[in-house]
Design a protein around this motif. Structure first.
Motif, PDB file in Angstrom:
ATOM      1  N   ALA A   1       0.825  -1.218   0.000  1.00 52.02           N
ATOM      2  CA  ALA A   1       0.000   0.000   0.000  1.00 52.02           C
ATOM      3  C   ALA A   1       0.854   1.260   0.000  1.00 52.02           C
ATOM      4  O   ALA A   1       0.504   2.257  -0.643  1.00 52.02           O
ATOM      5  CB  ALA A   1      -0.926  -0.009   1.206  1.00 52.02           C
ATOM      6  N   THR A   2       2.026   1.229   0.703  1.00 56.09           N
ATOM      7  CA  THR A   2       2.901   2.403   0.746  1.00 56.09           C
ATOM      8  C   THR A   2       3.424   2.744  -0.640  1.00 56.09           C
ATOM      9  O   THR A   2       3.488   3.921  -1.016  1.00 56.09           O
ATOM     10  CB  THR A   2       4.121   2.147   1.657  1.00 56.09           C
ATOM     11  OG1 THR A   2       3.840   1.037   2.479  1.00 56.09           O
ATOM     12  CG2 THR A   2       4.450   3.362   2.454  1.00 56.09           C
TER      13      THR A   2
ATOM     14  N   VAL B   1      -8.403  10.627   1.874  1.00 59.23           N
ATOM     15  CA  VAL B   1      -7.918  10.421   3.249  1.00 59.23           C
ATOM     16  C   VAL B   1      -6.519   9.803   3.286  1.00 59.23           C
ATOM     17  O   VAL B   1      -5.609  10.399   3.874  1.00 59.23           O
ATOM     18  CB  VAL B   1      -8.939   9.602   4.070  1.00 59.23           C
ATOM     19  CG1 VAL B   1      -8.381   9.295   5.449  1.00 59.23           C
ATOM     20  CG2 VAL B   1     -10.246  10.355   4.185  1.00 59.23           C
ATOM     21  N   PRO B   2      -6.278   8.634   2.652  1.00 56.79           N
ATOM     22  CA  PRO B   2      -4.910   8.089   2.733  1.00 56.79           C
ATOM     23  C   PRO B   2      -3.873   8.984   2.056  1.00 56.79           C
ATOM     24  O   PRO B   2      -2.750   9.122   2.559  1.00 56.79           O
ATOM     25  CB  PRO B   2      -5.019   6.734   2.022  1.00 56.79           C
ATOM     26  CG  PRO B   2      -6.288   6.751   1.295  1.00 56.79           C
ATOM     27  CD  PRO B   2      -7.190   7.706   1.973  1.00 56.79           C
TER      28      PRO B   2
ATOM     29  N   ARG C   1      -3.156  11.967   4.325  1.00 56.14           N
ATOM     30  CA  ARG C   1      -2.371  11.551   5.494  1.00 56.14           C
ATOM     31  C   ARG C   1      -0.901  11.359   5.110  1.00 56.14           C
ATOM     32  O   ARG C   1      -0.007  11.845   5.797  1.00 56.14           O
ATOM     33  CB  ARG C   1      -2.969  10.261   6.053  1.00 56.14           C
ATOM     34  CG  ARG C   1      -2.464   9.908   7.427  1.00 56.14           C
ATOM     35  CD  ARG C   1      -3.358   8.880   8.085  1.00 56.14           C
ATOM     36  NE  ARG C   1      -4.608   9.467   8.562  1.00 56.14           N
ATOM     37  CZ  ARG C   1      -5.761   8.807   8.589  1.00 56.14           C
ATOM     38  NH1 ARG C   1      -5.823   7.571   8.151  1.00 56.14           N
ATOM     39  NH2 ARG C   1      -6.841   9.391   9.051  1.00 56.14           N
ATOM     40  N   ALA C   2      -0.659  10.690   3.975  1.00 49.71           N
ATOM     41  CA  ALA C   2       0.728  10.465   3.548  1.00 49.71           C
ATOM     42  C   ALA C   2       1.409  11.785   3.195  1.00 49.71           C
ATOM     43  O   ALA C   2       2.585  12.001   3.481  1.00 49.71           O
ATOM     44  CB  ALA C   2       0.763   9.524   2.344  1.00 49.71           C
TER      45      ALA C   2
ATOM     46  N   LEU D   1       0.746   4.419  -2.645  1.00 50.28           N
ATOM     47  CA  LEU D   1       0.586   5.819  -2.240  1.00 50.28           C
ATOM     48  C   LEU D   1       1.707   6.674  -2.798  1.00 50.28           C
ATOM     49  O   LEU D   1       1.474   7.780  -3.305  1.00 50.28           O
ATOM     50  CB  LEU D   1       0.587   5.914  -0.718  1.00 50.28           C
ATOM     51  CG  LEU D   1      -0.773   5.829  -0.054  1.00 50.28           C
ATOM     52  CD1 LEU D   1      -0.609   5.842   1.437  1.00 50.28           C
ATOM     53  CD2 LEU D   1      -1.645   6.984  -0.508  1.00 50.28           C
TER      54      LEU D   1
ATOM     55  N   VAL E   1      -6.269  -2.449   0.643  1.00 51.57           N
ATOM     56  CA  VAL E   1      -6.901  -1.246   1.191  1.00 51.57           C
ATOM     57  C   VAL E   1      -7.062  -0.197   0.094  1.00 51.57           C
ATOM     58  O   VAL E   1      -6.349  -0.203  -0.909  1.00 51.57           O
ATOM     59  CB  VAL E   1      -6.068  -0.656   2.351  1.00 51.57           C
ATOM     60  CG1 VAL E   1      -6.245  -1.484   3.590  1.00 51.57           C
ATOM     61  CG2 VAL E   1      -4.615  -0.557   1.957  1.00 51.57           C
ATOM     62  N   GLU E   2      -8.001   0.694   0.317  1.00 53.82           N
ATOM     63  CA  GLU E   2      -8.224   1.794  -0.612  1.00 53.82           C
ATOM     64  C   GLU E   2      -7.065   2.787  -0.485  1.00 53.82           C
ATOM     65  O   GLU E   2      -6.752   3.237   0.612  1.00 53.82           O
ATOM     66  CB  GLU E   2      -9.542   2.478  -0.237  1.00 53.82           C
ATOM     67  CG  GLU E   2     -10.064   3.454  -1.263  1.00 53.82           C
ATOM     68  CD  GLU E   2     -10.585   2.755  -2.493  1.00 53.82           C
ATOM     69  OE1 GLU E   2      -9.965   2.934  -3.546  1.00 53.82           O
ATOM     70  OE2 GLU E   2     -11.597   2.039  -2.391  1.00 53.82           O
ATOM     71  N   THR E   3      -6.367   3.102  -1.585  1.00 48.33           N
ATOM     72  CA  THR E   3      -5.269   4.079  -1.493  1.00 48.33           C
ATOM     73  C   THR E   3      -5.529   5.316  -2.337  1.00 48.33           C
ATOM     74  O   THR E   3      -4.800   6.289  -2.242  1.00 48.33           O
ATOM     75  CB  THR E   3      -3.937   3.470  -1.950  1.00 48.33           C
ATOM     76  OG1 THR E   3      -4.111   2.984  -3.271  1.00 48.33           O
ATOM     77  CG2 THR E   3      -3.472   2.360  -1.051  1.00 48.33           C
TER      78      THR E   3
END
Lengths: 112, 167
Positions: free
Chosen positions: A64-65, B130-131, B134-135, A68, B124-126
């Protein structure tokens, strides 16, 4: 997360095609603004590649990181593209005042 | 698997990016590019990148391309050049380079291990706000602050470059 299953290889291939079209525009046009627009196409195709990789990472919960980070890279590329467009277009305005043209073949001066 | 929606967006993106580089009127170039960016936003949304799809439309189509239109109208450029109107050899080499590059990239994409099936359980939803928010404000805070600095520098630079000499 993939909402609708799409082959990420197809997205990458589309990004490659768009990058080639952008390159064609940069190499074959002489109007400064048209060249700039082609560069925008190239930047966007790179973004598309980032998104394709981010999407393939997002399918796996352990990565997931990475998913992102890929999206944030796209975010930063859009920010840098905005800065680049502002400065570049200001340069063309300055050039047009001086030369009455934005044909890049006629821009062979470093200072005036 | 290539879904019809993705295929439609891809065809629109390729077609209108060809218009964007080949039409002579710069206003048509920019408006074609707006369509390309909307098609790309559709692909982002199909891949689950909701936030990026939104900023693609808001920032790219809404801000950057309007800036282009503004400059084109300010400079009053009616007609640009045709594609490859320079020297013949230059146009030929440019076309060969672009086609070669495109072939190479598509070939490379087809060589990668195929991905894009259903998500694994627990994914998970990325792609939502929100994510990403946050990042952006924790792990990537430094880069986020740097980009604000870059934008301020770009604004000051643009104002300085485009100002009219006042005498």
């Amino acid at each position: 997360m993939n909402v609708i299953p799409i082959s990420h290889n197809a997205v990458l291939a589309l990004s490659g095609v768009l990058f080639a079209i952008g390159t064609l525009g940069v190499l074959l046009r002489r109007n400064g603004i048209a060249i700039f627009l082609s560069v925008e196409i190239m930047l966007n195709s790179a973004n598309l590649a980032f998104v394709a990789f981010a999407a393939s990472f997002a399918a796996d919960p352990t990565h997931a990181t990475a998913a992102l980070a890929g999206q944030l890279f796209v975010f930063f590329v859009i920010g840098v593209a905005a800065a680049e467009a502002a400065v570049g277009l200001a340069l063309f305005i300055a050039l047009y005042r001086l030369r009455e043209s934005i044909d890049v073949d006629r821009v062979n001066i470093m200072r005036w | 698997m290539v879904t019809p929606l993705f295929l439609a967006a891809a065809v629109v993106a390729v077609m209108f990016s060809i218009f964007a580089i080949s039409l002579r009127n710069p206003v048509y170039n920019v408006l074609s590019l707006v369509v390309v960016f909307f098609a790309m936003a559709a692909i982002f949304a199909l891949l689950g990148m909701d936030f990026l799809a939104a900023i693609q439309i808001i920032v790219y189509s809404g801000a950057i391309l309007v800036l282009f239109l503004f400059v084109i109208m300010l400079l009053n450029i009616r007609r640009g050049d045709r594609l490859g109107s320079g020297r013949r050899l230059q146009a030929l080499l440019g076309a060969l380079t672009a086609i070669g590059l495109g072939t190479l990239l598509v070939w490379a994409a087809s060589r990668l291990a195929p991905t894009g099936g259903a998500s694994l359980p627990g994914a998970v939803e990325t792609g939502t706000v929100v994510p990403i928010g946050r990042a952006l404000l924790t792990t990537h805070l430094f880069a986020f602050e740097l980009i604000t600095l870059l934008l301020v520098a770009a604004i000051v630079g643009a104002v300085y470059l485009a100002r009219r000499e006042s005498q």
